[in-house]
Design an enzyme around this catalytic site. Structure first.
Site, PDB file in Angstrom:
ATOM      1  N   ASN A   9       0.874  -1.174   0.000  1.00  0.00           N
ATOM      2  CA  ASN A   9       0.000   0.000   0.000  1.00  0.00           C
ATOM      3  C   ASN A   9       0.907   1.219   0.000  1.00  0.00           C
ATOM      4  OD1 ASN A   9      -1.947   1.934   0.295  1.00  0.00           O
ATOM      5  ND2 ASN A   9      -2.072   1.704   2.531  1.00  0.00           N
ATOM      6  N   LYS A  11       0.162   4.259  -0.257  1.00  0.00           N
ATOM      7  CA  LYS A  11      -0.447   5.487   0.290  1.00  0.00           C
ATOM      8  C   LYS A  11      -0.243   6.620  -0.726  1.00  0.00           C
ATOM      9  CE  LYS A  11       0.906   3.794   4.836  1.00  0.00           C
ATOM     10  NZ  LYS A  11       0.117   3.803   6.042  1.00  0.00           N
ATOM     11  N   HIS A  95      -9.473   1.492   4.297  1.00  0.00           N
ATOM     12  CA  HIS A  95      -8.212   1.647   5.047  1.00  0.00           C
ATOM     13  C   HIS A  95      -8.452   2.611   6.211  1.00  0.00           C
ATOM     14  CE1 HIS A  95      -4.090   2.752   6.003  1.00  0.00           C
ATOM     15  NE2 HIS A  95      -3.737   1.628   5.414  1.00  0.00           N
ATOM     16  N   GLU A  97      -6.777   4.974   7.319  1.00  0.00           N
ATOM     17  CA  GLU A  97      -6.501   6.392   7.023  1.00  0.00           C
ATOM     18  C   GLU A  97      -7.682   7.032   6.319  1.00  0.00           C
ATOM     19  OE1 GLU A  97      -2.732   5.744   5.116  1.00  0.00           O
ATOM     20  OE2 GLU A  97      -1.871   5.190   7.055  1.00  0.00           O
ATOM     21  N   GLU A 167      -5.827  -4.774  10.275  1.00  0.00           N
ATOM     22  CA  GLU A 167      -4.817  -3.737  10.483  1.00  0.00           C
ATOM     23  C   GLU A 167      -5.113  -3.004  11.794  1.00  0.00           C
ATOM     24  OE1 GLU A 167      -2.646  -2.736   6.646  1.00  0.00           O
ATOM     25  OE2 GLU A 167      -4.207  -1.252   6.910  1.00  0.00           O
ATOM     26  N   GLY A 173       2.108   2.399  10.650  1.00  0.00           N
ATOM     27  CA  GLY A 173       3.055   3.505  10.524  1.00  0.00           C
ATOM     28  C   GLY A 173       3.692   3.917  11.838  1.00  0.00           C
ATOM     29  N   SER A 213       3.068  -2.085  10.307  1.00  0.00           N
ATOM     30  CA  SER A 213       4.519  -2.089  10.512  1.00  0.00           C
ATOM     31  C   SER A 213       5.174  -3.438  10.169  1.00  0.00           C
ATOM     32  CB  SER A 213       4.865  -1.651  11.941  1.00  0.00           C
ATOM     33  OG  SER A 213       4.416  -0.323  12.157  1.00  0.00           O
TER      34      SER A 213
HETATM   35  C1  PEP Z   1      -0.805   0.295   5.655  1.00  0.00           C
HETATM   36  O1  PEP Z   1      -0.662   1.360   5.100  1.00  0.00           O
HETATM   37  O2  PEP Z   1      -1.759  -0.437   5.378  1.00  0.00           O
HETATM   38  C2  PEP Z   1       0.180  -0.130   6.656  1.00  0.00           C
HETATM   39  C3  PEP Z   1       0.025  -1.262   7.271  1.00  0.00           C
HETATM   40  O3  PEP Z   1       1.227   0.737   6.874  1.00  0.00           O
HETATM   41  P1  PEP Z   1       2.615   0.391   7.617  1.00  0.00           P
HETATM   42  O4  PEP Z   1       3.114  -0.914   7.051  1.00  0.00           O
HETATM   43  O5  PEP Z   1       3.511   1.543   7.282  1.00  0.00           O
HETATM   44  O6  PEP Z   1       2.315   0.279   9.077  1.00  0.00           O
END
Ligand code: PEP
Length: 249
Positions: A9, A11, A95, A97, A167, A173, A213
């Site tokens: 992803n 972003k 997601h 975000e 998630e 992040g 992460s």
């Molecule tokens: C994501 O954007 O779905 C995500 C899991 O980000 P990160 O791996 O940076 O935590």
């Protein structure tokens, strides 16, 4: 056996030129890798460059959101027909975000999901609790509620391509990863709920990815869990070497 799916992803990162550069480095590193499915979910502006770069490889290209209407006066939105016309096969839906910054709700997630499935796209539907919910012991309830609402009025027959990503918002992040055991427990809650809604056979086939992460250093421990059917990778997917290392966990 559920084939694992490793999804990037990106972003709001990368231009079309940076997308081409990523694939120039990334594709040779994963050539011949058949064990897992690989998809890169890029910003809409990069989809054409991604598709062109990945042509002939086994890497699929996904979007990060899609609207539920085919067309209309919805400034800034993208329809399933538009994604399909380009050759996009996957799309991230709900997601955290988007839920946090763009007023995405369980209901709009449901509408987007329905549209994506009807169009034949593979939706990666994100669910997950925030830190306060985990600390209050509400994780299971939150996951069940998000699944019930996201999957409202979907049939098992029409949802064959559905992929869920667990998630935990506190892990996205932040550098804090859920332990493989915590992730596996949450996946079991989601799978049980999917069983209630779609039936046990469907639930046994459903792929549930972990996101939060994921890095080259923790990918193999997470992927070793039978309940974890792949990863949704944000930050660590931007660098071709690091994403390739995760793919090859
Ligand atoms: C994501 O954007 O779905 C995500 C899991 O980000 P990160 O791996 O940076 O935590």
């Amino acid at each position: 056996m559920r084939k694992k799916l490793i999804a990037a992803n990106w972003k709001m990162y990368k231009t079309p030129d940076q997308t081409r550069e990523f694939f120039r480095e990334f594709l040779p590193m994963v050539a011949g890798h058949d064990r897992d499915e690989i998809v890169v979910c890029a910003p809409d502006i990069d989809l054409a460059a991604g598709l062109e770069s990945a042509r002939g490889s086994k890497v699929a290209i996904g979007a990060q959101n899609v609207h539920w209407k085919n067309e209309g006066a919805f400034t800034g939105e993208t329809s399933t027909a538009m994604l399909l016309a380009l050759g996009v096969t996957h799309v991230v839906i709900g997601h955290s975000e988007r839920r946090q910054y763009f007023c995405e709700t369980d209901d709009t997630v449901n509408m987007r999901l329905k549209a994506a499935l009807e169009a034949g796209l593979t939706p990666i539907c994100c669910v997950g609790e925030v830190l306060e919910e985990r600390e209050a012991g509400a994780t299971d309830d939150v996951l069940r509620r998000q699944c019930v609402r996201a999957f409202h009025a979907l049939s098992a027959r029409k949802s064959e391509k559905l992929v869920v990503a667990y998630e935990p918002v506190w892990a996205i992040g932040t550098g804090k990863t859920a332990t493989p055991e915590i992730a596996a427990e949450a996946h079991m809650v989601i799978r049980r709920e999917a069983g209630e809604i779609f039936g046990d056979e469907f639930a046994a086939r459903l792929r549930i990815l972990y996101g939060g992460s994921v890095k080259p250093e923790n990918a193999s421990a997470l992927m070793a869990q039978e309940e974890i059917d792949g990863a949704l990778v944000g930050g660590a997917s931007l660098d071709p070497k690091s994403f390739a290392a995760i793919v090859k966990y």
